[in-house]
Design a protein around this motif. Structure first.
Motif, PDB file in Angstrom:
ATOM      1  N   ARG A   1      86.849  52.471  57.355  1.00  0.00           N
ATOM      2  CA  ARG A   1      85.765  52.946  56.908  1.00  0.00           C
ATOM      3  C   ARG A   1      86.632  53.458  55.867  1.00  0.00           C
ATOM      4  NH1 ARG A   1      81.438  56.517  58.823  1.00  0.00           N
ATOM      5  NH2 ARG A   1      80.869  57.420  57.400  1.00  0.00           N
TER       6      ARG A   1
ATOM      7  N   TRP B   1      85.682  59.246  52.277  1.00  0.00           N
ATOM      8  CA  TRP B   1      84.693  59.843  52.640  1.00  0.00           C
ATOM      9  C   TRP B   1      83.867  61.000  51.957  1.00  0.00           C
ATOM     10  CZ3 TRP B   1      84.216  65.204  54.390  1.00  0.00           C
ATOM     11  CH2 TRP B   1      85.259  65.151  55.648  1.00  0.00           C
TER      12      TRP B   1
ATOM     13  N   LEU C   1      80.519  64.127  47.630  1.00  0.00           N
ATOM     14  CA  LEU C   1      80.482  63.540  49.630  1.00  0.00           C
ATOM     15  C   LEU C   1      79.854  62.236  49.163  1.00  0.00           C
ATOM     16  CD1 LEU C   1      79.238  66.076  52.084  1.00  0.00           C
ATOM     17  CD2 LEU C   1      81.538  65.797  51.463  1.00  0.00           C
ATOM     18  N   VAL C   2      80.709  60.999  49.333  1.00  0.00           N
ATOM     19  CA  VAL C   2      80.446  59.427  49.301  1.00  0.00           C
ATOM     20  C   VAL C   2      78.959  59.378  49.706  1.00  0.00           C
ATOM     21  CG1 VAL C   2      80.826  57.661  48.837  1.00  0.00           C
ATOM     22  CG2 VAL C   2      83.043  59.038  49.209  1.00  0.00           C
ATOM     23  N   GLU C   3      78.600  59.592  51.162  1.00  0.00           N
ATOM     24  CA  GLU C   3      78.109  58.589  51.465  1.00  0.00           C
ATOM     25  C   GLU C   3      76.402  59.333  51.022  1.00  0.00           C
ATOM     26  OE1 GLU C   3      78.141  58.003  55.825  1.00  0.00           O
ATOM     27  OE2 GLU C   3      79.189  55.850  54.915  1.00  0.00           O
TER      28      GLU C   3
ATOM     29  N   ARG D   1      80.095  67.724  55.783  1.00  0.00           N
ATOM     30  CA  ARG D   1      79.373  66.374  55.973  1.00  0.00           C
ATOM     31  C   ARG D   1      78.164  66.361  56.958  1.00  0.00           C
ATOM     32  NH1 ARG D   1      83.841  61.933  58.162  1.00  0.00           N
ATOM     33  NH2 ARG D   1      83.311  63.517  59.494  1.00  0.00           N
TER      34      ARG D   1
ATOM     35  N   GLU E   1      74.688  64.278  56.085  1.00  0.00           N
ATOM     36  CA  GLU E   1      75.045  63.742  57.134  1.00  0.00           C
ATOM     37  C   GLU E   1      73.949  63.231  57.843  1.00  0.00           C
ATOM     38  OE1 GLU E   1      77.901  60.880  56.282  1.00  0.00           O
ATOM     39  OE2 GLU E   1      77.921  61.184  54.495  1.00  0.00           O
TER      40      GLU E   1
ATOM     41  N   PRO F   1      72.959  56.971  57.320  1.00  0.00           N
ATOM     42  CA  PRO F   1      74.112  56.196  56.210  1.00  0.00           C
ATOM     43  C   PRO F   1      74.828  54.949  56.479  1.00  0.00           C
ATOM     44  CG  PRO F   1      75.423  57.945  57.833  1.00  0.00           C
ATOM     45  CD  PRO F   1      73.706  57.502  58.236  1.00  0.00           C
TER      46      PRO F   1
ATOM     47  N   ASP G   1      79.536  47.688  50.753  1.00  0.00           N
ATOM     48  CA  ASP G   1      80.390  47.707  51.959  1.00  0.00           C
ATOM     49  C   ASP G   1      81.461  46.779  52.370  1.00  0.00           C
ATOM     50  OD1 ASP G   1      81.214  50.379  52.926  1.00  0.00           O
ATOM     51  OD2 ASP G   1      79.134  49.968  53.079  1.00  0.00           O
TER      52      ASP G   1
ATOM     53  N   TRP H   1      85.964  55.363  47.255  1.00  0.00           N
ATOM     54  CA  TRP H   1      85.281  56.536  46.565  1.00  0.00           C
ATOM     55  C   TRP H   1      84.280  56.251  46.093  1.00  0.00           C
ATOM     56  CZ3 TRP H   1      83.156  58.917  42.733  1.00  0.00           C
ATOM     57  CH2 TRP H   1      83.680  58.876  41.350  1.00  0.00           C
TER      58      TRP H   1
END
Lengths: 592, 484
Positions: free
Chosen positions: B43, B46, B59-61, B91, B95, B101, B417, B426
């Motif tokens: 992945r 993050w 925080l990416v997601e 995180r 999340e 996510p 993705d 990122w």
């Protein structure tokens, strides 16, 4: 993470949410929105956001108490003991040693608690002072009084004495309770809890969600019905007029035409029996059986009607004035002024008609005698009739003053000199729709006369409708807005008067048309007679005082109005005396 | 609805697609294809550190922005395991279940299109040197859309709209006002049709402004229009590339014709969209000149693809372009301090980025193309967007028959993705992977990606202070958006 934890664990790095997703997902330090004053059920009535007593139920770490103000055992009863409470396990730095000693004390107390033997706080100690929770006679203080004392504790070390109170054994009253088992008082050394975090203001997490509000009124539910309408945090309507179906034509005033829409109904009525039991009854207890049940309120509170101008609304609200203002405005301010002068004369006239009718009704004392046996409610009925007539007549006098106020405001606005319009009264009643004007006559309060009064006050017919063009004109730009408001008020009061007279009609109709028992035999007196002449002089004097008084803004004028008022009371007594002798005051004589 | 495609990192401000990419996770489809991603793929990162004072963690997601203490930032920078573990615990909260996510990585059910653009005139009166549309012809012959085709597309758009929803009808070209009658008729037709089914309707038009007449001004004022004018800056900048077929400049004509609308926009929002060519990367000046000409919103995009390679940005240009963007953003902040915030953001690239960062938008696609937005060519066939009209690779529906399977076939492999090098970037959920049309034509190059990351880094760093200084600009109530 709270600041507390942060200070305990200095290795933890602090992190602050900055955008919406971070804020939404992250536990932000603070109290929930429901604790803010603006979220209170009673944001217009400060003090109902939460119940302060609930804070003090946990004023002492490890204890939960209840303040008992009713019943046999009064005072501060211990409801629960929790030696493992978080604040005792991880106490603030300054209380570490106190907490260590307190926990075994609490454990010992906890072991002794039982349902059969309640424990009570019997004394408080702080800063070397000691308060016993008993009054001068040694009786236990009630919970409310004791609570006030506990509220006076400052944050800081506190010692409590708690005492078991065995239930009194069943025995004949009047005999002393045997005291062979003296209660064993337990001493608890602790501190008064800080209810909020001193840094963040966050409530102590010991308080569970809902705990601080649990004893408050329940908005929109049971309390909504049971609290009387003068207390409820946001007052609700009680007796209202029903909605007018949308398509129905209304009178020019906006008032409905159907009599059924003039019946007063209970706003909280049970929707299932409302059809059968339409009209509201005189008192709250009378109405109670026909009101919505708790269940219905809980289920259907959103169906309760919005009430505007005393009337329930259906669909879109159309202001009454919108209908009224469909009248054609006058084209010049002179025309407008002329009409207001006319209307002042009309207000004057109806005042005289109502006053004459008022004195034609026997006094309550006479009614007691006359009605004895045959007419048991006669005294009440004449009291009501006289009150209504006096109230409406006074209302018309007020309108006369407002009409003059309109003239004054108009003169100010267009820069003309102001001349009061008090005299003469109109002597002709304007034509109702489809009829002719007719000379006015002073007459006793027969049912015919009353029918005329109802007609006069019915919207649109006589006076009210006369104001339509006035309000329509004043609504136009260029006129001061408050004059429009004033004219609207006059027109709207007509509806109240109408309803009063309608009620009176219902009340008096059983007495019949011919020589009703509530009337005196009264005829207009002869102005040549000295007593009558004196009454007319008094009347004329009042009018002169009013004319002077309406020259607004001058202290002398206010004085004149006060004098006029005094003179009116004198004339009232005089008129009452004359009427008892069979003489009515011939108010029209000076103008004929 | 903004004219901008709304991607924070998209360098193509106001590309005119008039619709947004799915915000947040795309609903998770149970019929996903697990084999689509190589099983060995690690992945992407993050979190992302934004250096500055104070330092930030992104925080990416969830596109969540946190401020951290400098010591913590340094520990994270050094990949200190304890610090990373602590951030991971944050995180896990951010999340938490309820915000799956996975939605970012799978294409859920496609919504019915809520926005279309009608390519009403496949021809143009100008001959701009960088035009992707080949003077409006998109490689074909000059043609105009018949009225019946436009109406049918509106019918199709409204067919799937539910009462209470809103749709957007855009007019593009070429120069759409070359087919004025169809524009006017379609506005009236769509307004009446939408009203009859209780659907809100907004309009947008992308025009070079040289053909605007009084009747058009009246139309724009009276309807919820977003009018995007292709105008590049002051007279010299603009006329360098936007010229008529005889070579004469068009700036004076544009400004003269738009003047009434800029003065009194009525219900419409007039914005300028400037194309930045490599021969002039002074973005701040373009914005300033366009504001002086009366525009209240100005966005810029770089020329990346087009017929004249001499004007397209390449290599080192991207760093210079980023410096230009930042300078323009700084000038915008100075302007806001001086003039106040009543008019909202003038420099829409900054406004869009700030709004998206504020909301924490995380999206798996760069824009709404083929998702909630489709473009209709003169014959009524559907393309993924206005930039791909006429290109069979982007065809997603025959006349009057937009095809959901075709849209899905187009989008599914383009989730960010599944893109390289996006999946290890990122900024992937703010950027979405870049304009499909450009990626297909020119691929992804590091220079362009660095520009996007650099721009987002700059905007992220600026965000907390700007939110504190101008809270009203981050208020959810849009101040100057033209909607129905």
């Amino acid at each position: 993470m709270t600041d507390d934890q942060a200070s305990e664990q200095p290795m933890v790095n602090r992190i602050f949410p900055r955008n919406l997703t971070a804020e939404a997902a992250y536990n932000v330090l603070g109290n929930p929105p429901s604790t803010r004053p603006e979220s209170g059920v009673a944001n217009c009535f400060p003090g109902l956001e939460y119940d302060h007593r609930n804070l003090d139920c946990r004023f002492f770490p490890g204890l939960e108490v209840v303040y008992v103000a009713q019943g046999a055992a009064l005072g501060v009863r211990i409801r629960n003991v929790d030696p493992g409470e978080n604040i005792l396990v991880r106490p603030p730095a300054e209380y570490v040693s106190i907490a260590q000693a307190l926990r075994p004390q609490l454990r010992a107390l906890s072991a002794r608690l039982s349902a059969a033997t309640p424990w009570f706080v019997s004394a408080l100690e702080q800063s070397g002072k000691r308060i016993e929770l008993v009054d001068d006679t040694g009786a236990d203080l009630d919970g409310v009084t004791a609570w006030r004392l506990i509220r006076s504790l400052r944050p800081g070390p506190v010692t409590l004495l708690v005492t078991p109170r065995p239930a009194p054994p069943a025995q004949p009253p009047g005999q002393p309770v045997p005291s062979d088992q003296p209660p064993q008082t337990v001493r608890l050394d602790g501190w008064r809890r800080s209810y909020t975090d001193p840094q963040t203001g966050v409530l102590d997490p010991t308080y569970q969600p809902g705990e601080l509000t649990q004893s408050l009124c329940s908005p929109w539910t049971h309390d909504f019905r049971d609290c009387s309408c003068t207390y409820w945090a946001a007052n609700h309507p009680d007796i209202v007029f029903p909605a007018v179906p949308r398509a129905e034509r209304t009178q020019p005033s906006g008032a409905p035409t159907e009599a059924s829409e003039q019946i007063r109904i209970n706003w909280l009525r049970d929707p299932d029996v409302a059809e059968v039991h339409g009209q509201a009854l005189p008192s709250q207890p009378d109405n109670r059986p026909f009101e919505a049940s708790y269940f219905q309120i809980n289920q259907r509170w959103q169906d309760l009607s919005i009430v505007l101008e005393g009337r329930e609304t259906e669909g879109s609200y159309v202001p009454r004035s919108a209908a009224r203002d469909q009248a054609v405005p006058f084209s010049t301010s002179d025309e407008l002024r002329g009409r207001i002068v006319q209307l002042a004369g009309l207000e004057h006239l109806v005042t005289l008609l109502y006053l004459y009718a008022l004195f034609s009704v026997i006094s309550p004392a006479q009614a007691q005698e006359r009605g004895a046996g045959r007419w048991p409610t006669l005294a009440d009925d004449v009291t009501f009739a006289r009150n209504v007539l006096l109230e409406v007549a006074t209302g018309e006098m007020q309108h006369l003053r407002w009409a003059n106020h309109l003239l004054w405001g108009l003169a100010e606005a267009i820069g003309h000199p102001f001349e009061p319009a008090v005299v003469p009264p109109a002597l002709v009643l304007p034509a109702p729709p489809g009829g002719d004007g007719r000379p006015a006559q002073l007459a006793p309060l027969t049912l015919d006369t009353l029918a005329l009064f109802v007609d006069i006050e019915r919207s649109s017919a006589y006076i009210d409708g006369q104001y339509a063009r006035v309000t329509a004109t004043l609504r136009q730009p260029g006129y001061p807005p408050h004059l429009y408001q004033l004219a609207s008020n006059i027109a709207e009061e007509g509806e109240e008067h109408f309803l009063h007279f309608r009620d009176l009609q219902r009340l008096l109709s059983p007495y019949g048309e011919k020589d009703p028992v509530y009337l005196r035999s009264v005829r207009p007196g002869d102005p040549a007679q000295p007593e009558i002449g004196a009454a007319l002089d008094a009347y004329r004097h009042i009018l002169t005082l009013l004319e002077t008084g309406y020259q607004l803004g001058d202290r002398q004028n206010q004085k004149a109005l006060a004098e006029a008022r005094t003179a009116m009371f004198a004339l009232q007594s005089r008129a009452e005396q004359l009427a008892q002798q069979g003489h009515g005051i011939p108010f029209f004589a000076p103008w004929q | 609805m903004s004219a901008s495609c709304g991607t924070a990192g998209c360098p193509t401000a106001g590309c005119g697609s008039g619709t947004q990419a799915p915000t947040g996770p795309v609903p998770l489809a149970l019929t996903s294809r697990p084999g689509a991603l190589p099983a060995t793929a690690a992945r992407g990162p993050w979190f992302h550190l934004v250096e500055g004072c104070p330092p930030l963690v992104f925080l990416v997601e969830r596109s969540a922005v946190f401020e951290v203490e400098p010591g913590f930032a340094a520990a994270l920078h050094a990949s200190d395991p304890e610090a990373v573990a602590q951030l991971a615990s944050v995180r896990d909260v951010v999340e938490a279940p309820g915000h799956p996510p996975e939605g970012l990585r799978e294409l859920g059910p496609l919504p019915a299109p809520r926005a279309i653009s009608l390519n009403v005139a496949q021809s143009c009166n100008l001959a701009c040197s960088y035009c992707y549309a080949d003077e409006g012809r998109f490689g074909g012959a000059a043609r105009r859309m018949p009225l019946a085709v436009a109406r049918r597309a509106v019918d199709e758009l409204l067919r799937t709209a539910l009462p209470g929803e809103a749709v957007l009808v855009g007019f593009i070209g070429g120069e759409p006002l070359l087919n004025r009658a169809v524009v006017h008729d379609t506005v009236a037709y769509a307004t009446a049709r939408a009203a009859s089914c209780s659907v809100g309707v907004g309009f947008s038009i992308t025009t070079n402004g040289t053909l605007v007449r009084a009747v058009d001004v009246a139309l724009f004022r009276a309807n919820p229009f977003t009018v995007t004018v292709s105008v590049d800056g002051g007279v010299q900048t603009h006329d360098r590339h936007r010229h008529r077929r005889n070579g004469s400049g068009s700036w004076h004509s544009v400004i003269e014709r738009l003047h009434p609308l800029l003065d009194e926009p009525g219900r419409c929002l007039v914005s300028a969209r400037a194309t930045v060519t490599r021969d002039d990367l002074d973005i701040a000046r373009r914005v300033r000149d366009l504001a002086a000409a009366g525009f209240r919103e100005v966005g810029v995009s770089p020329a990346r693809t087009g017929p004249d390679p001499r004007v397209l940005l390449v290599g080192e240009d991207w760093a210079e372009y980023l410096r230009g963007l930042v300078a323009a953003a700084e000038a915008e902040i100075v302007r806001l301090r001086r003039d106040g915030t009543r008019g909202g953001w003038l420099f829409s690239n900054l406004g869009t980025a700030m709004t998206e960062i504020h909301r924490g938008t995380a999206r798996p696609l760069p824009c709404g193309a083929a998702y909630g937005y489709l473009s209709v060519d003169v014959d009524g066939a559907y393309s993924t967007c206005h930039r791909t009209v006429g290109d069979p690779r982007f065809l997603v529906g025959a006349p009057a028959a937009p095809s959901a399977p075709a849209r899905r076939r187009f989008l599914a492999p383009r989730l960010v993705d599944r893109q390289e090098p996006c999946r290890s970037c990122w900024a992937r959920y703010l950027c979405g992977g870049g304009c499909h049309a450009e990626v297909v034509q020119a691929g992804r190059d590091n220079g362009n990606c660095d520009l996007i990351r650099g721009w987002l880094d700059y905007c992220l760093g600026r965000y907390p202070a700007l939110r504190g200084e101008f809270p009203e600009l981050f208020n959810p109530t849009p101040a100057k958006v033209a909607t129905s």
